[in-house]
Design a protein around this motif. Sequence first.
Motif, PDB file in Angstrom:
ATOM      1  N   UNK A 252     126.520 -62.490 -30.975  1.00 41.36           N
ATOM      2  CA  UNK A 252     126.819 -63.613 -30.095  1.00 41.36           C
ATOM      3  C   UNK A 252     128.197 -64.155 -30.458  1.00 41.36           C
ATOM      4  N   UNK A 253     128.814 -64.837 -29.496  1.00 42.10           N
ATOM      5  CA  UNK A 253     130.113 -65.455 -29.735  1.00 42.10           C
ATOM      6  C   UNK A 253     129.884 -66.878 -30.234  1.00 42.10           C
ATOM      7  N   UNK A 254     130.558 -67.240 -31.311  1.00 40.98           N
ATOM      8  CA  UNK A 254     130.450 -68.606 -31.821  1.00 40.98           C
ATOM      9  C   UNK A 254     131.709 -68.940 -32.605  1.00 40.98           C
ATOM     10  N   UNK A 255     132.367 -70.021 -32.203  1.00 45.82           N
ATOM     11  CA  UNK A 255     133.605 -70.397 -32.885  1.00 45.82           C
ATOM     12  C   UNK A 255     133.355 -71.261 -34.117  1.00 45.82           C
ATOM     13  N   UNK A 256     132.178 -71.891 -34.185  1.00 53.01           N
ATOM     14  CA  UNK A 256     131.864 -72.694 -35.366  1.00 53.01           C
ATOM     15  C   UNK A 256     130.480 -72.316 -35.866  1.00 53.01           C
ATOM     16  N   UNK A 257     130.425 -71.765 -37.078  1.00 47.59           N
ATOM     17  CA  UNK A 257     129.166 -71.368 -37.701  1.00 47.59           C
ATOM     18  C   UNK A 257     128.922 -72.267 -38.908  1.00 47.59           C
ATOM     19  N   UNK A 258     127.753 -72.893 -38.945  1.00 46.72           N
ATOM     20  CA  UNK A 258     127.371 -73.769 -40.057  1.00 46.72           C
ATOM     21  C   UNK A 258     126.307 -73.041 -40.876  1.00 46.72           C
ATOM     22  N   UNK A 259     126.627 -72.783 -42.125  1.00 43.59           N
ATOM     23  CA  UNK A 259     125.766 -71.979 -43.000  1.00 43.59           C
ATOM     24  C   UNK A 259     124.863 -72.884 -43.840  1.00 43.59           C
ATOM     25  N   UNK A 260     123.538 -72.716 -43.695  1.00 40.37           N
ATOM     26  CA  UNK A 260     122.580 -73.466 -44.524  1.00 40.37           C
ATOM     27  C   UNK A 260     121.504 -72.529 -45.074  1.00 40.37           C
ATOM     28  N   UNK A 261     121.811 -71.228 -45.113  1.00 41.47           N
ATOM     29  CA  UNK A 261     120.758 -70.225 -45.311  1.00 41.47           C
ATOM     30  C   UNK A 261     120.341 -69.984 -46.752  1.00 41.47           C
ATOM     31  N   UNK A 262     121.103 -70.398 -47.732  1.00 40.53           N
ATOM     32  CA  UNK A 262     120.666 -70.092 -49.086  1.00 40.53           C
ATOM     33  C   UNK A 262     121.554 -70.688 -50.152  1.00 40.53           C
ATOM     34  N   UNK A 263     121.008 -70.806 -51.352  1.00 36.99           N
ATOM     35  CA  UNK A 263     121.765 -71.322 -52.493  1.00 36.99           C
ATOM     36  C   UNK A 263     121.544 -70.420 -53.698  1.00 36.99           C
ATOM     37  N   UNK A 264     122.451 -70.510 -54.629  1.00 36.35           N
ATOM     38  CA  UNK A 264     122.318 -69.822 -55.909  1.00 36.35           C
ATOM     39  C   UNK A 264     122.801 -70.775 -56.999  1.00 36.35           C
ATOM     40  N   UNK A 265     122.355 -70.561 -58.202  1.00 35.36           N
ATOM     41  CA  UNK A 265     122.674 -71.484 -59.287  1.00 35.36           C
ATOM     42  C   UNK A 265     124.177 -71.502 -59.579  1.00 35.36           C
TER      43      UNK A 265
END
Length: 427
Positions: A252-265
Amino acid sequence: MCVKQKLVVVGGGFAGIYLVKHINRRLYDVVLIDSNNYHSFPPLFYQIASAGLDPASIAFPFRREMRKLKPLPEYHFGEVKSIDTDKKTVTTQYETISYDRLVIAAGTRNNFFGMADLDKYVFTIKRTSEALRCRNEILDRFERAAICHDADKRRRLLSFTVIGGGPTGVEIAGALGEMKRFLLKREYPTINPDEMTITLAEGSDRLLQTMSNEASAYALEALRHLMVDVQLGRQMKSYSDNTLTFADGESIYSEMVIWTAGVTAATFNTTGTPFSLGHGGRILVDEFNRAIGFGDDIMAIGDISLHATSDNPRGCPQLAQVAIQQARTLAHNLNRHSWHRTFSYHDKGSMATIGRGRAVADLKRLHLKGWPAWMAWMFVHLISILGMRNKVAVLVNWIWAYFTYPTSLRLLIHPERYPLRHRWGES
């Protein structure tokens, strides 16, 4: 007379600040190190990112908070770069500090699961500065779209995608949905709301995986009511040239992607005996939150620690309540110079909000949704924020925003480019 030991605490999040407040400072000389000079409230970062709250409403300066503590702890500004476990020192970009006992409470950072350079192209909301950057980008796009006469370009400017269907992803997607449904026609009349697209992509088969099925179903319904396109079972593979590609080959086309999918120490360069690490790079600890292999010298609490049990083989969930309870238990043991109270997590429930009047709450024997859950969510978050002034400011903002959408917080303030600051990585 007992000689005071030097206790160094790395990180001023929930775990670090609660430990500093509960430790007996007549027994320990306490030093807190953090790269920010304030404690912030991560559960409400999404409201900064969506211009719902001012950053100062959910931040509290360490020095002001410590003023009330006697004897006075020390705060040192800096980011810990390395730890020498043999010489018992921690080093920031500014200084080297020795310790008798060390507590690591540095939390987590964004995890991009090996996708090279993704951090350069997506927006994140793990810190106040990241949330502010996200807010500025959203408002910048609204303003540019409002004066753009090319319909296709407006649609490109207003194409938003949130990656991750956990609480943060659901909350920021809901906030964007409210902007689309209620804000645009009031403050940006030249923009057709249908030109704004919001996609929430979640790799699993439902939203809010850590919550009940009822909560997941309600969140899905509420987001769709806010005109958010929720796509389940869509695992992100790559993002380049404004094209987001999923594992199934679709894009898909997207000019603004907000990432909240994961964390690491959070990580450090370690000299001497290395830490034993578990899932997500978290430091393995025993039932007293002592780092494995270091006796009583080094402890880890909060999101960076991992104590595996039969109930939680991957450690406790990385939540504020876990960090607070660990800090209080560790302070109890350190104050008594006795390791007799083991840590046991008491789950008080989980919550998430999806816009005004919409929320879900899984409590011990109760599942709330809608208005009751929203009221419970507001109460719990209000009492958790440091400082009476901040509590009042947040409450007033929420009450005012319930009846109207205040414009005073939607200020587009870009930082000046010069002079260059090498400590920010500028060149």
